[in-house]
Enzyme design. Structure first.
Site, mmCIF file in Angstrom:
data_model
loop_
_atom_site.group_PDB
_atom_site.id
_atom_site.type_symbol
_atom_site.label_atom_id
_atom_site.label_comp_id
_atom_site.label_asym_id
_atom_site.label_seq_id
_atom_site.Cartn_x
_atom_site.Cartn_y
_atom_site.Cartn_z
ATOM 1 N N PRO A 1 0.839 -1.210 0.000
ATOM 2 C CA PRO A 1 0.000 0.000 0.000
ATOM 3 C C PRO A 1 0.871 1.257 0.000
ATOM 4 O O PRO A 1 1.797 1.374 0.784
ATOM 5 C CB PRO A 1 -0.791 -0.106 1.307
ATOM 6 C CG PRO A 1 -0.604 -1.497 1.792
ATOM 7 C CD PRO A 1 0.695 -1.986 1.220
ATOM 8 N N GLU A 2 0.566 2.170 -0.916
ATOM 9 C CA GLU A 2 1.269 3.450 -0.975
ATOM 10 C C GLU A 2 0.277 4.547 -0.598
ATOM 11 O O GLU A 2 -0.828 4.244 -0.160
ATOM 12 C CB GLU A 2 1.853 3.658 -2.381
ATOM 13 C CG GLU A 2 2.826 2.538 -2.759
ATOM 14 C CD GLU A 2 3.476 2.732 -4.131
ATOM 15 O OE1 GLU A 2 3.516 3.879 -4.623
ATOM 16 O OE2 GLU A 2 3.938 1.736 -4.703
#
Ligand SMILES: [Zn+2]
Length: 291
Positions: free
Chosen positions: A2-3
């Site tokens: 996840p960014e």
């Protein structure tokens, strides 16, 4: 992994269903590196606290409590923050996935990978933090306390400017891609969005950062913001484990121009996308569209 967009989508979807609710009970798995605050302490100290806000800093989420303390959450590589009732095949282990018919892969029930579960005094949907690889983090911050992980972060990627990029890259011979991934320069950009932003700005990932012109820095800053905002709009990227709190998949992976498209034709010019390794991370670019 996840960014920024995935964490921001999580924040936007969770906030309305969490803020204003009071924690009644906390369930955890046993102590491990996942818990920066011992799970027994979370179970003892969180009940009674009311959630008053949900903030994002870089890829971190901070749950504000009514007594001034904050709960720091990081999704790590494979963390999933969901509300009870979420439904997605991404919430099942590979072996379990294989053993079930698609129509049976429905409602999620807390499993051995669900390390934190918050019950609320209204009896409504619980909040679950599941993480198969356990690189996620949970820490309870005392009132007024910060965390070195937060203190080290650079400018939030949604606020990055050409001036900031220009200043941060002067005199640096390292590849521009590596600068984009350095969380102490820009917080929130990871591999997917760095590759996509460099493509959008027409800059090769291996270019020495210090050689970027001011105009290129402006174009790159614009591209970073644009790529991230577009991903937030589409619900983020669901390439491996990521899913929204309600179980929904993101759709940005369908809009990728270069990331994980090595060997496939560039969508602009048809030249095969090249995959190279920079600083142990794979990078993807079009040798014709990017200079
Ligand atoms: Zn091209």
């Amino acid at each position: 992994m996840p960014e920024l967009p995935e964490v921001e989508v999580t924040r936007r979807k969770l906030a309305p269903s969490l803020v204003g609710r009071r924690i009644a009970k906390v369930h955890t798995t046993r102590a491990s590196y996942f818990f920066l605050t011992p799970p027994a302490r979370l179970a003892r100290e969180l009940p009674g606290a009311k959630l008053v806000g949900l903030e994002r800093i870089g890829k971190y989420l901070l749950v504000g409590l009514d007594d001034g303390r904050r709960l720091l959450l990081h999704l790590g590589m494979s963390g999933q923050l969901v509300t009870a009732g979420a439904s997605s095949v991404r919430l099942l282990s590979a072996s379990k996935r294989a053993s079930l018919a698609p129509e049976e892969q429905t409602r999620f029930r807390p499993d051995a990978h669900t390390h934190l579960r918050l019950e609320f005094d209204d009896g409504g949907p619980e909040l679950l933090f599941r993480d198969v690889r356990k690189f996620g983090k949970v820490r309870l911050l005392e009132k007024g306390a910060s965390d070195p992980r937060l203190d080290r972060l650079g400018v939030d990627a949604l606020d990055v400017t050409g001036a900031r990029l220009f200043e941060a890259t002067r005199g640096r011979r390292v590849a521009v891609k590596s600068v984009l991934l350095a969380q102490d320069v820009i917080a929130g950009v990871g591999n997917i969005y760095a590759d996509e932003a460099l493509f959008a700005a027409g800059i090769r990932p291996r270019r020495p950062a210090g050689r970027l012109t001011r105009i290129e820095c402006d174009a790159l800053a614009r591209a970073i913001r644009k790529v991230l905002l577009r991903s937030i709009e589409t619900g983020g990227s669901s390439i491996s484990d990521y899913l929204a709190p309600d179980g929904a998949d993101g759709a940005y992976q369908d809009e990728r121009r270069v990331y994980a498209r090595g060997g496939e034709p560039c969508l602009v010019c048809g030249t095969p996308i090249r995959r190279i390794v920079i600083g142990a991370r794979s990078s993807h670019y079009c040798p014709r569209c990017q200079r």
